[in-house]
Write an enzyme that holds these catalytic residues in place. Structure first.
Site, mmCIF file in Angstrom:
data_model
loop_
_atom_site.group_PDB
_atom_site.id
_atom_site.type_symbol
_atom_site.label_atom_id
_atom_site.label_comp_id
_atom_site.label_asym_id
_atom_site.label_seq_id
_atom_site.Cartn_x
_atom_site.Cartn_y
_atom_site.Cartn_z
ATOM 1 N N LYS A 275 45.423 -8.799 -74.446
ATOM 2 C CA LYS A 275 45.438 -8.073 -73.439
ATOM 3 C C LYS A 275 44.525 -7.994 -72.305
ATOM 4 C CE LYS A 275 45.942 -3.605 -76.942
ATOM 5 N NZ LYS A 275 45.091 -2.947 -77.659
ATOM 6 N N ASP B 111 45.688 3.353 -74.630
ATOM 7 C CA ASP B 111 45.250 3.765 -76.210
ATOM 8 C C ASP B 111 44.260 5.025 -75.717
ATOM 9 O OD1 ASP B 111 46.537 1.507 -77.703
ATOM 10 O OD2 ASP B 111 44.857 0.559 -77.493
HETATM 11 P P1 NAP Z 1 37.697 -5.195 -83.073
HETATM 12 O O1 NAP Z 1 37.902 -4.925 -81.760
HETATM 13 O O2 NAP Z 1 38.039 -6.004 -84.172
HETATM 14 O O3 NAP Z 1 36.764 -3.694 -82.970
HETATM 15 C C1 NAP Z 1 36.408 -3.679 -84.740
HETATM 16 C C2 NAP Z 1 35.095 -3.028 -84.963
HETATM 17 O O4 NAP Z 1 34.887 -2.163 -85.679
HETATM 18 C C3 NAP Z 1 33.964 -3.216 -83.786
HETATM 19 O O5 NAP Z 1 33.297 -1.855 -83.892
HETATM 20 C C4 NAP Z 1 33.341 -3.572 -85.435
HETATM 21 O O6 NAP Z 1 31.848 -4.386 -85.047
HETATM 22 C C5 NAP Z 1 33.282 -3.247 -86.417
HETATM 23 N N1 NAP Z 1 32.829 -3.090 -87.605
HETATM 24 C C6 NAP Z 1 34.270 -3.709 -88.086
HETATM 25 N N2 NAP Z 1 34.088 -3.841 -89.703
HETATM 26 C C7 NAP Z 1 33.110 -3.441 -89.936
HETATM 27 C C8 NAP Z 1 32.100 -3.365 -91.223
HETATM 28 N N3 NAP Z 1 32.191 -4.190 -91.561
HETATM 29 N N4 NAP Z 1 31.058 -2.563 -90.538
HETATM 30 C C9 NAP Z 1 30.422 -2.028 -89.942
HETATM 31 N N5 NAP Z 1 31.201 -1.943 -87.935
HETATM 32 C C10 NAP Z 1 32.119 -3.273 -88.740
HETATM 33 O O7 NAP Z 1 39.092 -4.067 -83.226
HETATM 34 P P2 NAP Z 1 39.568 -2.855 -82.595
HETATM 35 O O8 NAP Z 1 41.469 -3.212 -81.742
HETATM 36 O O9 NAP Z 1 38.881 -1.769 -81.707
HETATM 37 O O10 NAP Z 1 40.305 -1.667 -83.409
HETATM 38 C C11 NAP Z 1 39.129 -0.940 -84.776
HETATM 39 C C12 NAP Z 1 40.364 0.105 -85.334
HETATM 40 O O11 NAP Z 1 41.178 1.083 -85.010
HETATM 41 C C13 NAP Z 1 41.514 -0.656 -86.384
HETATM 42 O O12 NAP Z 1 40.830 -0.252 -87.561
HETATM 43 C C14 NAP Z 1 42.807 -0.819 -85.469
HETATM 44 O O13 NAP Z 1 44.089 0.061 -86.016
HETATM 45 C C15 NAP Z 1 42.260 0.864 -85.554
HETATM 46 N N6 NAP Z 1 43.605 1.236 -84.216
HETATM 47 C C16 NAP Z 1 43.621 2.215 -84.130
HETATM 48 C C17 NAP Z 1 44.691 2.272 -83.072
HETATM 49 C C18 NAP Z 1 46.008 4.080 -83.003
HETATM 50 O O14 NAP Z 1 46.705 4.028 -82.799
HETATM 51 N N7 NAP Z 1 45.188 4.912 -84.340
HETATM 52 C C19 NAP Z 1 44.749 1.930 -81.843
HETATM 53 C C20 NAP Z 1 44.070 0.954 -82.033
HETATM 54 C C21 NAP Z 1 43.745 0.282 -83.021
HETATM 55 P P3 NAP Z 1 30.902 -5.437 -84.683
HETATM 56 O O15 NAP Z 1 30.937 -5.065 -82.982
HETATM 57 O O16 NAP Z 1 29.907 -4.801 -85.401
HETATM 58 O O17 NAP Z 1 31.913 -6.231 -85.095
#
Ligand code: NAP
Length: 287
Positions: free
Chosen positions: A73, A109
Site C-alpha cells: 500500500k 477503506d
Molecule cells: P495492523 O496495521 O497490523 O494494525 C493492528 C492494530 O491492532 C494495531 O493498532 C495493534 O496495536 C492492534 N493490536 C494487535 N494485536 C493487539 C492486541 N493483542 N492487543 C491490543 N491491540 C492489538 O492491521 P490493520 O490492517 O489495521 O487491521 C486491523 C483489523 O481490521 C484486522 O482485524 C483487519 O482484518 C480489519 N480490517 C477490516 C477491514 C474491513 O473491510 N472490514 C479492512 C481492513 C482491516 P499496536 O499498534 O500496539 O501493535
C-alpha cells in the site's frame, strides 16, 4: 512506450503477499458478473518490494484496475501518477484506476467504513467517536471520520506513539484515555483483536476493550468480519449498544473501488451476498 495487444475480457486484480485468502476476487467478480461486465478479476501474489514491477505491468498490459493490499500500500502510493486526497493523507493506496491515461491512487477503506455506518442510519457528523487501534485500518477510518464531520475522535492504542501518529491525521482527533470509550457515541474496534476467534472460544484478551465501558445507546462497530459477530460485539449487545460488523466496510470499500474503475457504483447487495457465502464456506472448511 511498448503496448500489448490483448483480445478477450479485461483483467483487474488484487496484488499483495500473501493474497490467497483475499475475499476481493469473490466480491468483485460477483458484482462484475451481475452487471454483465466482461472482466476477469484475479489475485496476483507479488513479493514484498516488487510493487514497481506490478505497476509497470499494469501500464504495459493495460490492466483495468488494481486493488492493493499489504505489503504494497505504501510503495504504490509512490508509483502512481496522482493521489486522491485520502490516499495522499495516509500515504497509502488500496485502489489504482485509470484517468485519461494516468494512474490514480485512492484509499477507499475509510470511506467504505463511513458508508457502512450511513447504510445503517448512523450519522457521523457531530458525533464523538472512540477509535481503538492505530494500524492501517484505524488510520483510514480516522481520516475518513474527520472528513465526514465527526466532532471529536479519540484514539486508543496499545502502542502510544502509533496512537499519536494516527491522531495527527485529523484536526478533531486526539489520543484518548479509557474512559473516553464510555463517553463516545460511536466506538470502533480497528484492532485485529477478535479476528478469527469464535465467540465461544474468546477470553478477555480477545475483547477490544473492557465491555463494562460500553453502554446503552452507543453504536459499537467492529471492523472484524470473521467471525461476523465477535465476543466483544455480543458483550456490547448485552450492554444495550447497537452493533455493526466489518462486512459493511469490506463490501463498501470494494464498491468504491469498482466505482473508480467502471464509473458507476455496483450493486452492494450482490457483493455482500458473495462475501457472506464465501465466509460461511471458509468457516465450515477445516484448515
Ligand atoms: P495492523 O496495521 O497490523 O494494525 C493492528 C492494530 O491492532 C494495531 O493498532 C495493534 O496495536 C492492534 N493490536 C494487535 N494485536 C493487539 C492486541 N493483542 N492487543 C491490543 N491491540 C492489538 O492491521 P490493520 O490492517 O489495521 O487491521 C486491523 C483489523 O481490521 C484486522 O482485524 C483487519 O482484518 C480489519 N480490517 C477490516 C477491514 C474491513 O473491510 N472490514 C479492512 C481492513 C482491516 P499496536 O499498534 O500496539 O501493535
Amino acid at each position: 512506450m511498448l503496448t500489448v495487444q490483448h483480445a478477450g475480457p479485461r483483467i483487474a486484480a488484487v496484488i499483495g503477499s500473501p493474497v490467497t485468502h483475499s475475499l476481493s476476487p469473490v466480491i468483485h467478480q460477483a458484482a462484475l458478473d451481475a452487471a454483465g461486465v466482461d472482466w476477469v478479476y484475479t489475485a496476483f501474489d507479488i513479493a514484498p518490494g516488487s510493487a514497481a514491477e506490478a505497476i509497470s505491468a499494469m501500464r504495459l498490459l493495460g490492466l483495468a484496475g488494481l486493488s492493493i493490499t499489504m505489503p504494497h500500500k505504501f510503495d504504490v502510493a509512490q508509483l502512481v501518477d496522482r493521489l486522491e486526497p485520502a490516499a495522499r493523507a495516509l500515504d497509502a493506496v488500496n485502489t489504482v484506476s485509470w484517468d485519461d491515461g494516468k494512474l490514480v491512487g485512492s484509499s477507499t477503506d475509510g470511506a467504505g467504513f463511513v458508508a457502512s455506518l450511513a447504510e445503517t442510519g448512523v450519522e457521523v457528523a457531530d458525533a464523538h467517536i472512540a477509535v481503538i487501534g492505530a494500524g492501517g485500518a484505524a488510520r483510514s477510518v480516522i481520516d475518513a471520520l474527520g472528513r465526514a464531520g465527526a466532532a471529536e475522535i479519540t484514539v486508543l492504542n496499545r502502542t502510544q506513539d502509533r496512537a499519536e501518529r494516527a491522531a495527527a491525521l485529523s484536526g478533531v482527533a486526539t489520543v484518548g484515555i479509557v474512559s473516553d470509550v464510555s463517553r463516545a457515541d460511536i466506538v470502533v474496534n480497528a484492532t485485529s483483536v477478535g479476528m478469527g476467534v469464535e465467540p465461544g472460544d474468546a477470553t478477555s484478551v480477545d475483547m477490544a476493550c473492557d465491555p463494562s465501558l460500553l453502554r446503552v445507546g452507543q453504536i459499537v462497530a467492529d471492523l472484524v468480519y470473521s467471525p461476523l459477530e465477535t465476543a466483544w460485539m455480543l458483550a456490547a449487545v448485552d450492554a444495550g449498544a447497537t452493533t455493526i460488523n466489518g462486512l459493511g466496510m469490506l463490501v463498501h470499500q470494494a464498491a468504491l473501488q469498482q466505482e473508480r474503475w467502471l464509473g458507476y457504483r455496483p450493486d452492494v447487495a450482490t457483493m455482500r451476498a458473495a462475501a457472506t457465502t464465501e465466509l460461511a464456506v471458509r468457516r465450515n472448511t477445516p484448515r
